[in-house]
Scaffold this motif. Structure first.
Motif, PDB file in Angstrom:
ATOM      1  N   TRP A 115       1.002  -1.091  -0.109  1.00 25.61           N
ATOM      2  CA  TRP A 115      -0.024  -0.080  -0.188  1.00 25.61           C
ATOM      3  C   TRP A 115       0.755   1.298   0.211  1.00 25.61           C
ATOM      4  O   TRP A 115       1.951   1.268   0.254  1.00 25.61           O
ATOM      5  N   THR A 116       0.348   2.452  -0.443  1.00 26.21           N
ATOM      6  CA  THR A 116       1.052   3.413  -0.570  1.00 26.21           C
ATOM      7  C   THR A 116       0.937   4.191   0.727  1.00 26.21           C
ATOM      8  O   THR A 116      -0.194   4.575   1.169  1.00 26.21           O
ATOM      9  N   VAL A 117       1.983   4.779   1.138  1.00 23.59           N
ATOM     10  CA  VAL A 117       2.238   5.770   2.243  1.00 23.59           C
ATOM     11  C   VAL A 117       1.509   6.673   1.965  1.00 23.59           C
ATOM     12  O   VAL A 117       2.138   7.574   1.114  1.00 23.59           O
ATOM     13  N   PRO A 118       0.618   7.486   2.790  1.00 21.73           N
ATOM     14  CA  PRO A 118       0.149   8.913   2.494  1.00 21.73           C
ATOM     15  C   PRO A 118       1.546   9.997   2.615  1.00 21.73           C
ATOM     16  O   PRO A 118       2.277   9.846   3.554  1.00 21.73           O
ATOM     17  N   GLU A 119       1.192  11.005   1.789  1.00 14.20           N
ATOM     18  CA  GLU A 119       2.121  11.922   1.834  1.00 14.20           C
ATOM     19  C   GLU A 119       2.536  12.563   3.234  1.00 14.20           C
ATOM     20  O   GLU A 119       3.773  12.786   3.440  1.00 14.20           O
ATOM     21  N   ASP A 120       1.482  12.795   3.863  1.00 13.97           N
ATOM     22  CA  ASP A 120       1.750  13.533   5.106  1.00 13.97           C
ATOM     23  C   ASP A 120       2.519  12.693   6.121  1.00 13.97           C
ATOM     24  O   ASP A 120       3.483  13.053   6.882  1.00 13.97           O
ATOM     25  N   VAL A 121       2.101  11.520   6.091  1.00 17.09           N
ATOM     26  CA  VAL A 121       2.822  10.302   6.992  1.00 17.09           C
ATOM     27  C   VAL A 121       4.092  10.239   6.314  1.00 17.09           C
ATOM     28  O   VAL A 121       5.235   9.877   7.090  1.00 17.09           O
ATOM     29  N   LEU A 122       4.279  10.166   5.019  1.00 10.73           N
ATOM     30  CA  LEU A 122       5.709   9.870   4.552  1.00 10.73           C
ATOM     31  C   LEU A 122       6.720  10.686   5.012  1.00 10.73           C
ATOM     32  O   LEU A 122       7.975  10.423   4.950  1.00 10.73           O
ATOM     33  N   PHE A 123       6.018  12.210   4.921  1.00  8.15           N
ATOM     34  CA  PHE A 123       7.238  13.280   5.465  1.00  8.15           C
ATOM     35  C   PHE A 123       7.670  12.858   6.948  1.00  8.15           C
ATOM     36  O   PHE A 123       8.950  13.156   7.107  1.00  8.15           O
TER      37      PHE A 123
END
Length: 139
Positions: A115-123
């Motif tokens: 699954w793709t990590v959401p951008e805000d969490v990825l930061f």
């Protein structure tokens, strides 16, 4: 960046005990060298604890100390194998993991499959990886 959710304490074994193979029934479609986020699921497996203790006798795992529902490490995907000398390989397909870096937990709900990590969490994952001494780059 993609993530894989694993039952606890497998994430702990990857992050801290040298587990260099994630066992699945399907090939990972990431390219070798791409980063993969390791996410602890909610469930705790006593069978996993027994298996891990056969490899690392003094692993000292405790469900209260292993964060549930959290990203706990980043690793480079190194390829799929159907055979391996690693004691962590159980098959039928093993995802080889390299450059594993444990990070400060980042809490998020997991999903099945990659699954793709959401951008805000990825930061936050990037920040925590940098704090841990790992520079997560494009590939």
């Amino acid at each position: 960046m993609r993530a894989i959710t694993v039952q606890r304490p497998w994430g702990h074994a990857i992050a801290h005990l040298g587990k260099d193979v994630e066992n699945r029934t399907w090939n990972c479609w990431l390219q070798p060298g791409e980063w993969l986020v390791i996410h602890n699921g909610q469930r705790w497996s006593n069978d996993a604890v027994n298996y891990i203790h056969n490899i690392v006798y003094d692993a000292g795992m405790n469900p209260e100390e292993d964060p549930a529902g959290a990203i706990v490490a980043v690793a480079r995907f190194a390829g799929n194998v159907t055979e391996s000398d690693s004691p962590w390989f159980m098959g039928p397909i093993g995802w080889l993991l390299e450059d594993v870096t444990p990070i400060e937990p980042v809490y998020i709900s997991g999903k099945q499959g990659l699954w793709t990590v959401p951008e805000d969490v990825l930061f936050t994952v990037y920040e925590n990886a940098i704090k841990a001494g790992c520079i997560v780059t494009g590939k």
